[in-house]
Design a protein around this motif. Structure first.
Motif, PDB file in Angstrom:
ATOM      1  N   SER A   1      -5.247   5.349 -10.534  1.00 31.42           N
ATOM      2  CA  SER A   1      -4.101   5.183  -9.808  1.00 31.42           C
ATOM      3  C   SER A   1      -4.342   4.601  -8.395  1.00 31.42           C
ATOM      4  O   SER A   1      -3.395   4.538  -7.694  1.00 31.42           O
ATOM      5  N   LEU A   2      -5.536   4.239  -7.949  1.00 31.17           N
ATOM      6  CA  LEU A   2      -6.027   3.749  -6.884  1.00 31.17           C
ATOM      7  C   LEU A   2      -5.513   2.628  -6.489  1.00 31.17           C
ATOM      8  O   LEU A   2      -4.832   2.510  -5.204  1.00 31.17           O
ATOM      9  N   ASP A   3      -5.141   1.617  -7.215  1.00 31.22           N
ATOM     10  CA  ASP A   3      -4.479   0.296  -6.951  1.00 31.22           C
ATOM     11  C   ASP A   3      -2.928   0.559  -6.851  1.00 31.22           C
ATOM     12  O   ASP A   3      -2.475   0.016  -5.640  1.00 31.22           O
ATOM     13  N   SER A   4      -2.465   1.341  -7.380  1.00 30.43           N
ATOM     14  CA  SER A   4      -1.048   1.620  -7.241  1.00 30.43           C
ATOM     15  C   SER A   4      -0.599   2.411  -5.612  1.00 30.43           C
ATOM     16  O   SER A   4       0.123   2.324  -5.095  1.00 30.43           O
ATOM     17  N   ILE A   5      -1.704   3.383  -5.394  1.00 29.51           N
ATOM     18  CA  ILE A   5      -1.650   4.009  -4.201  1.00 29.51           C
ATOM     19  C   ILE A   5      -1.925   2.912  -2.948  1.00 29.51           C
ATOM     20  O   ILE A   5      -1.079   3.118  -1.940  1.00 29.51           O
ATOM     21  N   ARG A   6      -2.792   2.113  -3.257  1.00 29.01           N
ATOM     22  CA  ARG A   6      -2.907   1.064  -2.396  1.00 29.01           C
ATOM     23  C   ARG A   6      -1.520   0.110  -2.024  1.00 29.01           C
ATOM     24  O   ARG A   6      -1.168   0.091  -0.798  1.00 29.01           O
ATOM     25  N   MET A   7      -0.874   0.018  -3.127  1.00 27.65           N
ATOM     26  CA  MET A   7       0.310  -0.719  -3.072  1.00 27.65           C
ATOM     27  C   MET A   7       1.539   0.234  -2.147  1.00 27.65           C
ATOM     28  O   MET A   7       2.270  -0.385  -1.331  1.00 27.65           O
ATOM     29  N   LEU A   8       1.496   1.501  -2.466  1.00 24.61           N
ATOM     30  CA  LEU A   8       2.478   2.278  -1.859  1.00 24.61           C
ATOM     31  C   LEU A   8       2.033   2.315  -0.298  1.00 24.61           C
ATOM     32  O   LEU A   8       3.025   2.561   0.504  1.00 24.61           O
ATOM     33  N   SER A   9       0.482   2.470  -0.145  1.00 25.38           N
ATOM     34  CA  SER A   9       0.396   2.600   1.308  1.00 25.38           C
ATOM     35  C   SER A   9       1.002   1.255   1.928  1.00 25.38           C
ATOM     36  O   SER A   9       1.234   1.286   3.281  1.00 25.38           O
ATOM     37  N   ALA A  10       0.773  -0.070   1.612  1.00 28.49           N
ATOM     38  CA  ALA A  10       1.309  -1.207   2.161  1.00 28.49           C
ATOM     39  C   ALA A  10       2.692  -1.011   2.293  1.00 28.49           C
ATOM     40  O   ALA A  10       3.140  -1.497   3.520  1.00 28.49           O
ATOM     41  N   GLU A  11       3.419  -0.705   1.266  1.00 26.85           N
ATOM     42  CA  GLU A  11       4.815  -0.817   1.264  1.00 26.85           C
ATOM     43  C   GLU A  11       5.461   0.184   2.044  1.00 26.85           C
ATOM     44  O   GLU A  11       6.464  -0.118   2.734  1.00 26.85           O
ATOM     45  N   LEU A  12       4.834   1.460   1.943  1.00 23.35           N
ATOM     46  CA  LEU A  12       5.468   2.670   2.711  1.00 23.35           C
ATOM     47  C   LEU A  12       5.408   2.365   4.470  1.00 23.35           C
ATOM     48  O   LEU A  12       6.188   2.705   5.066  1.00 23.35           O
ATOM     49  N   ASP A  13       4.161   1.753   4.712  1.00 24.06           N
ATOM     50  CA  ASP A  13       3.894   1.342   6.176  1.00 24.06           C
ATOM     51  C   ASP A  13       3.880   2.410   6.971  1.00 24.06           C
ATOM     52  O   ASP A  13       4.108   2.502   8.403  1.00 24.06           O
ATOM     53  N   TRP A  14       3.306   3.669   6.511  1.00 28.74           N
ATOM     54  CA  TRP A  14       2.758   4.947   7.243  1.00 28.74           C
ATOM     55  C   TRP A  14       1.385   4.878   7.314  1.00 28.74           C
ATOM     56  O   TRP A  14       0.662   4.352   6.573  1.00 28.74           O
ATOM     57  N   PRO A  15       0.877   5.465   8.241  1.00 27.27           N
ATOM     58  CA  PRO A  15      -0.613   5.755   8.668  1.00 27.27           C
ATOM     59  C   PRO A  15      -0.961   6.895   7.393  1.00 27.27           C
ATOM     60  O   PRO A  15      -0.265   7.644   6.721  1.00 27.27           O
ATOM     61  N   VAL A  16      -2.334   6.295   6.937  1.00 24.77           N
ATOM     62  CA  VAL A  16      -2.805   6.627   5.516  1.00 24.77           C
ATOM     63  C   VAL A  16      -3.883   7.751   6.105  1.00 24.77           C
ATOM     64  O   VAL A  16      -4.911   7.195   6.525  1.00 24.77           O
ATOM     65  N   PHE A  17      -3.871   9.199   5.416  1.00 31.13           N
ATOM     66  CA  PHE A  17      -5.016  10.038   5.672  1.00 31.13           C
ATOM     67  C   PHE A  17      -5.708   9.948   4.452  1.00 31.13           C
ATOM     68  O   PHE A  17      -5.310  10.933   3.692  1.00 31.13           O
ATOM     69  N   ALA A  18      -6.758   9.344   4.219  1.00 36.72           N
ATOM     70  CA  ALA A  18      -7.562   9.297   2.985  1.00 36.72           C
ATOM     71  C   ALA A  18      -8.647  10.213   2.861  1.00 36.72           C
ATOM     72  O   ALA A  18      -9.581   9.953   3.808  1.00 36.72           O
ATOM     73  N   ASP A  19      -8.579  11.285   2.112  1.00 41.73           N
ATOM     74  CA  ASP A  19      -9.873  12.357   1.753  1.00 41.73           C
ATOM     75  C   ASP A  19     -10.705  11.521   1.321  1.00 41.73           C
ATOM     76  O   ASP A  19     -10.934  10.554   0.667  1.00 41.73           O
ATOM     77  N   ILE A  20     -12.075  12.061   1.773  1.00 44.42           N
ATOM     78  CA  ILE A  20     -13.356  11.492   1.043  1.00 44.42           C
ATOM     79  C   ILE A  20     -13.381  11.714  -0.504  1.00 44.42           C
ATOM     80  O   ILE A  20     -13.968  10.801  -1.174  1.00 44.42           O
TER      81      ILE A  20
END
Length: 567
Positions: free
Chosen positions: A217-236
């Protein structure tokens, strides 16, 4: 084997002979021999974490099976598929004082998804019954919730069928490559109306928080991160915290949530969290003390993971499908109007932290006393992209979460973060490497290494290189950050647990290349050289645990002087 299971971890024992011999007779079964059942279970856990397929564990009766428990607990919490096949004494030997006969019924309690004991082999238990049992067991490792399954097999002697001439009866393997029972894969119905409502009613200033999620699901999460345009807090644990392929990521959000910084009070109107809970205690504290008006949790299971008790909306769905659908809805909406987020403010603040860290690291690279946090930062910058990264619990995971660089390679990252134990980490990393079929860098503390000394043998025998980095601060370094550390009369003995051990001798025992660098620069040189040799190695970093709080305090003072508001 019919279910594409490729890893069979076997610990030697007599009572499990029928199970072991079945693996030995099948050329498609990949057997891994592990003397110690605890290490075997952690190896299987790492392998299953990498492949998503259940690894199989086989052992004899008695305490052998009990040694699986720590890894079974981790697999249960982390929802990792495992199949445990334990041999047992027959019923006539139970509760009689017979050797190696213990009560193995429901041995792992609520930590397994299914338990079954088919009884001793006999004509009344048909081959079809056995096949349906195995098919159901494999199915239960995945559905409705992934995790461990326990099959307990009591066997009577002799363990082989003997003909009239005293010779073992040979059985031919079936040529059927299909599963006996064809189980349809359950699919979650995507709540499209809820997702549309979520997108439509989202506020302008939100934070997208990412915990551990399926790797696919990582690629689709990256797409959502870009499209949503909110700051992303990505856990380790997310697989998105390191490297530079996650759009809008606030790499050092943990540092910006320090209670004495103004940034911790920056308002946000929504928090959307995807996956398992985060590692950052500061982020979790914000959920409790400063919850956003809209708190939404997106997960692919129905388990309760909200320890803040402030998430009022939970969406259970396939994460990859959710992200793809949400992206499409966002793209359609953007044609109408665009909302303004506070992304730029967070990115600016995170960049200030990054510059400050770089200055801090550069001032420490030549010092003879290695700063653990500087070491972690440099390590995350130099791990090659074809290596995976397995991170130990206690201080290592917190150090990587706080100081890990976002400028290194985008590497697969794994941790045993479910129950967060410090045992079995070397075995887990070796299994993870075998499952991925990739070299692995493992970062752990000295007590974790002492917990798993017998797994140095696994490193020596690993087909892919395992580079073990041990931070040896001669005790329990994490406890130096706790209030109990001020109780000097009791702290050292009961919490500091001091020792004078090093890992040179055990590395030599298993003929592993050993390094003991004295500066960050010398560590980098030795580490990069090892990555080119295609062989495993051990790097022991000697540090002083009483310096860790001082080093963090020194960095904190520099942090307090920063102005994080964009000019």
């Amino acid at each position: 084997v019919r279910h594409d299971t490729e890893c069979f971890c076997i610990s030697p024992g007599s009572r499990s002979t029928p199970l072991t011999s079945a693996v030995a007779a099948n050329p498609k079964a990949n057997a891994v021999i592990c003397y110690d059942e605890r290490a075997a279970a952690y190896y299987a856990l790492g392998h299953a974490r990498a492949t998503g397929l259940p690894a199989v564990l086989i052992c004899t009766s008695g305490t052998a099976a009990a040694n699986y428990l720590p890894a079974v607990i981790e697999a249960s919490v982390e929802q990792i598929p495992l199949l445990l096949m334990t041999a047992d004494r027959p019923p006539e030997l139970q509760d009689t004082g017979a050797n190696q006969a213990v009560n193995q019924t429901h041995l792992f309690g609520t930590h397994v998804r299914w338990y079954f004991d088919p009884g001793c082999p006999g004509s009344e238990f048909s081959a079809e019954a056995l096949l349906t049992t195995i098919d159901h067991a494999i199915f239960k490792t995945h559905f409705p919730l992934s995790g461990p399954v326990h099959l307990n097999f009591p066997f009577r002697e002799p363990f082989f069928d003997i003909d009239d001439h005293g010779k073992k009866v040979q059985y031919k393997l079936t040529s059927d490559k299909k599963t006996y029972v064809r189980n349809s894969v359950p699919r979650k119905i995507m709540p499209v109306d809820e997702i549309k409502e979520l997108i439509k009613n989202r506020p302008g200033s939100g934070i997208l928080s990412i915990g551990r999620v399926p790797r696919d699901s990582l690629d689709s999460i990256r797409m959502l991160s870009a499209e949503l345009d909110w700051p992303v807090f990505a856990d380790i644990t997310s697989g998105l915290r390191l490297g530079n392929k996650c759009p809008n990521r606030i790499t050092y959000y943990d540092q910006l949530l320090h209670e004495e910084l103004d940034t911790v009070n920056w308002e946000t109107e929504a928090i959307w969290h995807i996956g398992f809970p985060p590692t950052s205690k500061r982020w979790l504290t914000c959920w409790v003390q400063k919850p956003a008006p809209q708190m939404v949790w997106i997960a692919d299971h129905s388990e309760r993971h909200d320890q803040s008790n402030h998430f009022r909306w939970k969406i259970e769905t396939d994460i990859d499908e959710f992200c793809h659908y949400a992206v499409n809805v966002l793209k359609l909406e953007k044609k109408k109007y665009k909302r303004k987020s506070k992304k730029e403010d967070w990115l600016y603040a995170s960049k200030i932290v990054e510059n400050l860290m770089d200055e801090h690291i550069n001032s420490n690279v030549e010092k003879k006393q290695i700063d653990e946090f500087c070491l972690v930062r440099r390590l995350t910058e130099i791990i090659p992209e074809d290596f995976a990264f397995f991170i130990g619990n206690s201080l290592p995971v917190r150090a990587v979460d706080m100081f890990g660089s976002g400028k290194g390679a985008d590497v697969a990252t794994a941790l045993n973060r479910g129950a967060s134990g410090i045992d079995g980490l070397i075995a887990s990393a070796c299994g993870y490497s075998a499952g991925l079929k990739q070299p692995v860098t493992l970062l752990i503390g000295d007590l974790s290494a002492i917990h798993d000394l017998n797994s140095f043998k696994m490193i020596a025998e690993s087909e892919m290189p395992v580079l073990l980095v041990i931070i040896n601060n001669h005790g329990g370094g994490i406890f130096s950050f706790l209030p109990i550390s001020r109780q000097k009369e009791m702290f050292e003995m009961f919490y500091g647990t001091p020792h004078n051990l090093d890992f040179r001798a055990i590395s030599e025992m298993f003929e592993l290349e050993y390094h003991r660098p004295e500066s960050i620069n010398s560590f980098e040189e030795a580490f990069l050289m090892s990555t080119q040799k295609n062989k495993s190695a051990v790097f022991e970093i000697i540090t002083k645990r009483d310096q860790n709080p001082k080093q963090l305090d020194e960095f904190k003072k520099k942090l307090m002087k920063c102005d994080f508001r964009p000019k």
